[in-house]
Design an enzyme around this catalytic site. Structure first.
Site, PDB file in Angstrom:
ATOM      1  N   ASP A   1     -10.989  -0.578   8.272  1.00 49.10           N
ATOM      2  CA  ASP A   1      -9.895   0.378   8.352  1.00 49.10           C
ATOM      3  C   ASP A   1      -8.843   0.125   7.279  1.00 49.10           C
ATOM      4  O   ASP A   1      -8.459  -1.026   7.052  1.00 49.10           O
ATOM      5  CB  ASP A   1      -9.258   0.244   9.744  1.00 49.10           C
ATOM      6  CG  ASP A   1      -8.111   1.206   9.958  1.00 49.10           C
ATOM      7  OD1 ASP A   1      -8.340   2.417   9.854  1.00 49.10           O
ATOM      8  OD2 ASP A   1      -6.982   0.744  10.211  1.00 49.10           O
TER       9      ASP A   1
ATOM     10  N   GLU B   1     -13.081   2.463   4.550  1.00 47.58           N
ATOM     11  CA  GLU B   1     -12.244   3.638   4.794  1.00 47.58           C
ATOM     12  C   GLU B   1     -11.104   3.616   3.783  1.00 47.58           C
ATOM     13  O   GLU B   1     -10.035   3.076   4.021  1.00 47.58           O
ATOM     14  CB  GLU B   1     -11.687   3.663   6.219  1.00 47.58           C
ATOM     15  CG  GLU B   1     -11.053   5.001   6.573  1.00 47.58           C
ATOM     16  CD  GLU B   1      -9.536   4.972   6.779  1.00 47.58           C
ATOM     17  OE1 GLU B   1      -8.934   6.050   6.902  1.00 47.58           O
ATOM     18  OE2 GLU B   1      -8.928   3.882   6.815  1.00 47.58           O
TER      19      GLU B   1
END
Ligand code: GLC
Ligand code: GLC
Length: 662
Positions: free
Chosen positions: A307, A349
């Site tokens: 993330d 990401e």
């Protein structure tokens, strides 16, 4: 108070590789007694030792080199080196035999994740099925759709109140009690594995929640844990940093720092005020997060979604995004995981400029990555009915190194940002700034004639920046069509939805469906009733699963049924067409700006895809198809119709063709 280390050049990093290797060997030799003591205390048998030592030796030079570069200047570097190696080895020790078998199998099949058989879905456990136990009962639904990869949005213990959809984690080793326990997660992983569905979870490693144990310790004055974060007594440093920082959530809070009343200090919080950025200049943070990552992997996870990768390293005077050290940190995690859990794949990401997105992708960093540029440009083509920017971008940006691949998506739990390259835009005669304004107006339904029903996200009134929230179906026109009760508009909306899906499934990479899309979920405006969600419009496209709708899926007259069954069919074809594996894709010139055409090939298997991004019929010259496919007769894999290239080929509004030579 943290000591921010200056970035003095590291002497070791600059030495020739051979000298560094020699140092790596010496360091490992010195660590051998510690390893041996561990084998003995843990009663590890010789074949196991041989297996893990073979991997340690293979990946050690790379890991050592990275850690020297990042932390070599620390006075206690060797201590951290030992801690990191032992954390890695302990992670391996905790790994079940069944996972180790998968590891061995994957080592022998490098690049296994580039297969056409991979088709993903993503969901929030609580919104989809309330809890993990009930999710297990839904496995037949995933199979019915054809999924082989399931991404569960963060399900770990979170802070009370707003938790940014699970991205404010207070404990990486326990599941949010509302959705279950670690044991439920393990059971689910096992059941998924039995039916050949991969499990994907997030590794939220840029920040913890403000009530994570480390953050709590920092709040009670622990120096050790204050060094886990970026904490400042006054505005001096924050002001200097902010000169070059981008604001990520400007409607939530200005700037990137939050005043903490209890500590009477400022904390670095790139996202929400309750998400505290971790300080990776501290090797202890790297080690601690490595332990959390391996714990997550060992629950039976096949992919970890890394993330917010762009933000993990800060350097005064820069944007603090995509810095070289961010890559080195991820590469070091990669090296550790290749030792401890080699079956694990990283997914990056990075929702940033396309040139920066690709920098995270390599076998030694993240083997897979979200493809935000393709996502944004598919929507861009749908709005403009012109694929020139998409073609420009694909021609220069689609290919990736061997054994890496894209994760393609149309919608996810986040907003859409127009992250295309300004120079790509100007090369095809588009002014990037005005084009983004047009796209924002179009997708919020402000532009005359727009079919879309999106909602602005993080509108920055100073810069004019805006991103877009909304479900696939609402953005593609279905919501408006239903409201106007016009069958012709509904038909166009359904075709747009299928066109985008067909592109995502065929262009190269792992397709990822945000669940709800498979039957055309519409925006859910009720999120404003929940105070913990009201301030974040991304909740408009995170509706609760409506199980009653599924009764319609077999019904021919139902829109939901039609979308579901079409998608099911497309997925099935993709999984049985080897040409759709990997990334190899060649664009075909068509002379109609509304069309996108490309050849997908794998060994002898070739498929030509032609898509019409407009509501007007288009034609493609037969000679173009013949040169690309070297044949006269084609079968459309989707409709089963035979097409002869003796004449020009016609495409209906928003039609796509998946052509195989017969
Ligand atoms: C990622 C997530 C997003 C979240 C942010 C902070 O970008 O996708 O939902 O808000 O990280 O964790
Ligand atoms: C920014 C970040 C991205 C995050 C998103 C959330 O675009 O780059 O990581 O997902 O914000 O909206």
């Amino acid at each position: 108070m943290i000591a921010l280390k200056t970035d003095s050049p590291n002497t070791l990093r600059r030495r020739p590789a051979s000298q560094v290797d020699r140092r790596a060997d010496v360091a490992l030799e010195r660590l051998l007694p510690t390893l041996e003591a561990f084998w003995e205390s843990e009663d590890v048998d010789q074949t196991e030792v041989d297996e893990i030592m073979e991997r340690v030796q293979r990946h050690w030079p790379r890991l050592f080199h990275l850690l020297v570069g990042l932390y070599g200047k620390q006075w206690d570097f060797f201590y951290h080196l030992e801690q990191i190696l032992m954390t890695t080895v302990r992670g391996w020790r905790m790994r079940d035999e069944s996972l180790r078998q998968t590891d061995r199998h994957r080592i022998n099949n490098p690049g296994w994740y580039t297969s056409e058989k991979l088709v993903g879905g993503a969901l929030y456990v609580d919104l989809f099925s309330e809890n993990l136990g009930k999710l297990r009962e839904q496995i037949p639904y995933f199979q019915k759709l054809g999924l082989t990869y399931l991404h569960l949005m963060p399900l770990f213990a979170v802070r009370p109140g707003n938790n940014d959809g699970g991205y404010a984690i207070s404990n990486y080793r326990s599941v949010d009690p509302r959705v279950g326990t670690i044991d439920d997660l393990r059971k689910l992983a096992e059941s998924l594995r039995e039916v050949g569905i991969l499990l994907v979870l997030d590794f939220v490693f840029n920040h913890t929640a403000d009530d994570h144990y480390w953050a709590q310790q920092a709040q009670s004055g622990s120096e050790e844990f204050s060094d886990y974060y970026f904490i400042f007594p006054d505005r001096t440093m924050p002001d200097q940093y902010e000169k070059t920082l981008r604001e990520i959530f400007p409607t939530v809070r200005r700037g990137s720092f939050t005043w903490h009343d209890g500590m009477q200090q400022w904390v670095w919080t790139t996202f929400n005020s309750f998400q505290w950025d971790l300080n990776y200049r501290n090797p202890e943070v790297f080690r601690a997060m490595l332990a959390e990552m391996l714990f997550i992997a060992n629950t039976g996870v096949d992919f970890v979604r890394l993330d917010a990768v762009a933000f993990i390293w800060k350097q005064m005077g820069t944007m603090c995004e995509n810095l070289p050290e961010a890559h080195e940190i991820i590469q070091a995690f990669n090296a550790c995981s290749r030792i401890a859990a080699p079956g694990l794949v990283f997914k990056s990401e990075a929702i940033v400029h396309p040139d920066d997105v690709v920098k995270y992708i390599s076998e030694d960093e993240c083997q897979t990555s979200y493809n935000p540029t393709l996502m944004a440009l598919l929507w861009e083509s749908l709005a403009t009915r012109d694929t020139k920017l998409l073609r420009r971008s694909l021609s220069r940006r689609h290919n990736l190194p061997a054994r890496t691949t894209w994760v393609n998506y149309l919608r996810c739990h986040d907003d859409i940002g127009w992250t295309f390259d300004d120079e790509d835009a100007s090369a095809v005669g588009i002014s990037a700034f005005h084009h983004r304004q047009f796209l924002n107006a179009f997708y919020t339904g402000q532009f005359e004639g727009s079919f879309a029903r999106g909602v602005p996200f993080q509108h920055n009134t100073e810069t004019g920046d805006m991103r877009i929230s909304g479900t696939l179906a609402s953005l593609a026109g279905l919501e408006q069509a239903i409201e106007k009760d016009r069958d012709d508009l509904k038909e166009l909306a359904i075709r747009r939805i299928l066109l985008l899906n067909a592109s995502m499934l065929s262009i190269g990479g792992i397709p990822l469906i945000y669940l709800g899309e498979e039957w055309g979920a519409l925006n859910d405006y009720d999120f404003v009733k929940d105070p913990a969600k009201a301030g974040d419009t991304r909740w408009v496209h995170r509706p609760k699963m409506q199980w009653t709708f599924l009764k319609e899926l077999g019904d021919d007259g139902s829109i939901r049924g039609r979308i579901f069954r079409s998608l099911q069919k497309l997925i099935d074809i993709r999984k049985n067409t080897p040409a759709f594996s990997g990334l190899d894709m060649e664009l075909i010139e068509t002379q109609s700006p509304q069309l996108l055409a490309y050849v997908r090939a794998d060994a002898g298997n070739r498929v030509i895809v032609v898509s019409n991004f407009s509501e007007h019929p288009q034609t493609i010259g037969s000679n173009r198809l013949r040169t690309a496919g070297m044949g006269r007769f084609f079968e459309d894999l989707y409709t089963g119709e035979t097409i002869t290239t003796a004449n020009q080929v016609n495409l209906e509004p928003y039609q796509f063709l998946w052509l195989r030579r017969v």
